[in-house]
Scaffold this active site. Structure first.
Site, short mmCIF file in Angstrom:
data_model
loop_
_atom_site.label_atom_id
_atom_site.label_comp_id
_atom_site.label_asym_id
_atom_site.label_seq_id
_atom_site.Cartn_x
_atom_site.Cartn_y
_atom_site.Cartn_z
N ASP A 30 1.29 -2.43 0.42
CA ASP A 30 1.89 -1.10 0.12
C ASP A 30 1.31 -0.33 1.47
O ASP A 30 0.22 -0.57 2.07
CB ASP A 30 0.92 -0.39 -0.91
CG ASP A 30 1.75 0.79 -1.35
OD1 ASP A 30 2.27 0.78 -2.68
OD2 ASP A 30 1.61 1.74 -0.57
N ASN A 86 5.09 1.71 -12.24
CA ASN A 86 5.49 3.05 -12.72
C ASN A 86 7.06 3.22 -13.00
O ASN A 86 7.84 2.39 -12.19
CB ASN A 86 5.07 3.82 -11.60
CG ASN A 86 3.64 3.93 -11.15
OD1 ASN A 86 2.78 3.88 -12.12
ND2 ASN A 86 3.34 3.71 -10.17
N GLY A 92 5.66 8.38 -12.77
CA GLY A 92 5.20 8.31 -11.28
C GLY A 92 6.05 7.43 -10.41
O GLY A 92 5.54 7.09 -9.22
N GLN A 93 7.17 7.09 -10.75
CA GLN A 93 7.89 6.22 -9.97
C GLN A 93 8.58 7.15 -8.70
O GLN A 93 9.28 8.12 -8.96
CB GLN A 93 9.08 5.60 -10.86
CG GLN A 93 9.87 4.62 -9.88
CD GLN A 93 11.08 3.81 -10.63
OE1 GLN A 93 11.17 4.07 -11.85
NE2 GLN A 93 11.27 2.76 -10.07
N HIS A 99 9.43 -2.55 -8.67
CA HIS A 99 8.34 -2.77 -8.07
C HIS A 99 6.99 -2.89 -8.95
O HIS A 99 6.86 -2.17 -9.61
CB HIS A 99 8.06 -2.19 -6.70
CG HIS A 99 8.13 -0.52 -6.93
ND1 HIS A 99 8.85 0.22 -6.95
CD2 HIS A 99 6.78 0.26 -7.07
CE1 HIS A 99 8.64 1.36 -7.25
NE2 HIS A 99 7.20 1.35 -7.32
N HIS A 101 3.32 -3.24 -8.97
CA HIS A 101 1.95 -3.15 -7.96
C HIS A 101 1.15 -4.24 -8.38
O HIS A 101 0.87 -4.15 -9.59
CB HIS A 101 1.33 -1.81 -8.09
CG HIS A 101 2.14 -0.50 -7.73
ND1 HIS A 101 2.13 0.11 -6.46
CD2 HIS A 101 3.04 0.20 -8.25
CE1 HIS A 101 2.93 1.27 -6.48
NE2 HIS A 101 3.61 1.15 -7.43
P1 5GP Z 1 5.73 4.02 -6.97
O1 5GP Z 1 5.19 5.50 -6.89
O2 5GP Z 1 7.42 4.19 -6.92
O3 5GP Z 1 5.23 3.42 -8.12
O4 5GP Z 1 5.31 3.23 -5.79
C1 5GP Z 1 5.99 3.35 -4.48
C2 5GP Z 1 4.82 2.90 -3.36
O5 5GP Z 1 5.67 2.35 -2.33
C3 5GP Z 1 3.93 3.65 -3.11
O6 5GP Z 1 2.56 3.08 -3.27
C4 5GP Z 1 4.28 3.79 -1.62
O7 5GP Z 1 2.90 4.11 -0.98
C5 5GP Z 1 4.92 2.53 -1.10
N1 5GP Z 1 5.88 2.54 -0.16
C6 5GP Z 1 6.74 3.52 -0.02
N2 5GP Z 1 7.46 3.54 1.24
C7 5GP Z 1 7.26 2.40 1.67
C8 5GP Z 1 7.54 1.70 2.82
O8 5GP Z 1 8.38 1.96 3.56
N3 5GP Z 1 6.71 0.51 3.23
C9 5GP Z 1 5.74 -0.13 2.24
N4 5GP Z 1 5.05 -1.11 2.62
N5 5GP Z 1 5.25 0.79 1.12
C10 5GP Z 1 5.89 1.84 0.72
#
Ligand code: 5GP
Ligand code: ZN
Length: 113
Positions: A30, A86, A92-93, A99, A101
């Site tokens: 991340d 999420n 919180g997505q 994905h 985590h």
């Molecule tokens: P969500 O909030 O959708 O569950 O998680 C999205 C995650 O993707 C976040 O933790 C954010 O830091 C990560 N993220 C967003 N854009 C990028 C990217 O371009 N590269 C990487 N490695 N992580 C990303």
């Protein structure tokens, strides 16, 4: 061409710190880690969120093979770790490509915020 950032990472149009790859899944670190180990496990095909995942083989592959392999590889299999998916706005997505985590390397708290 897809505008989805995780499709671009899976296609190697955008660089990432890859930790795992096979024919159906990529996993990468991340960008904004919330723990010493914070890895995103992503299906290569675009699936918007967990409610759209209809591929049982892919689900089983992620949870029975990919997660244990990565957890062992980054050294959190014995100490423990957390999986988070999420989903949607209140979940919180922020990236609308499924994905998982995998977060570890420190003691987690509960409840989540
Ligand atoms: P969500 O909030 O959708 O569950 O998680 C999205 C995650 O993707 C976040 O933790 C954010 O830091 C990560 N993220 C967003 N854009 C990028 C990217 O371009 N590269 C990487 N490695 N992580 C990303
Ligand atoms: Zn996508």
């Amino acid at each position: 061409m897809s505008e989805c950032i995780f499709c671009k990472i899976a296609n190697k149009e955008i660089n990432s710190n890859l930790v795992y790859e096979d024919e159906s899944v990529v996993a990468f670190r991340d960008l904004n880690p919330q723990a010493p180990q914070h890895i995103l496990i992503v299906p290569k095909k675009h699936v918007a969120n967990i409610t759209e995942l209809d591929d049982k083989n892919l689900a089983a592959h992620i949870f029975t093979e990919v997660v244990p392999k990565i957890a062992a590889e980054v050294g959190v299999d014995k100490s423990g770790f957390r999986l988070v998916i999420n989903t949607g706005e209140e979940g919180g997505q922020t990236v609308n490509h499924l994905h998982v985590h995998l977060i570890g390397g420190r003691k987690m708290t509960w409840p989540p915020g």
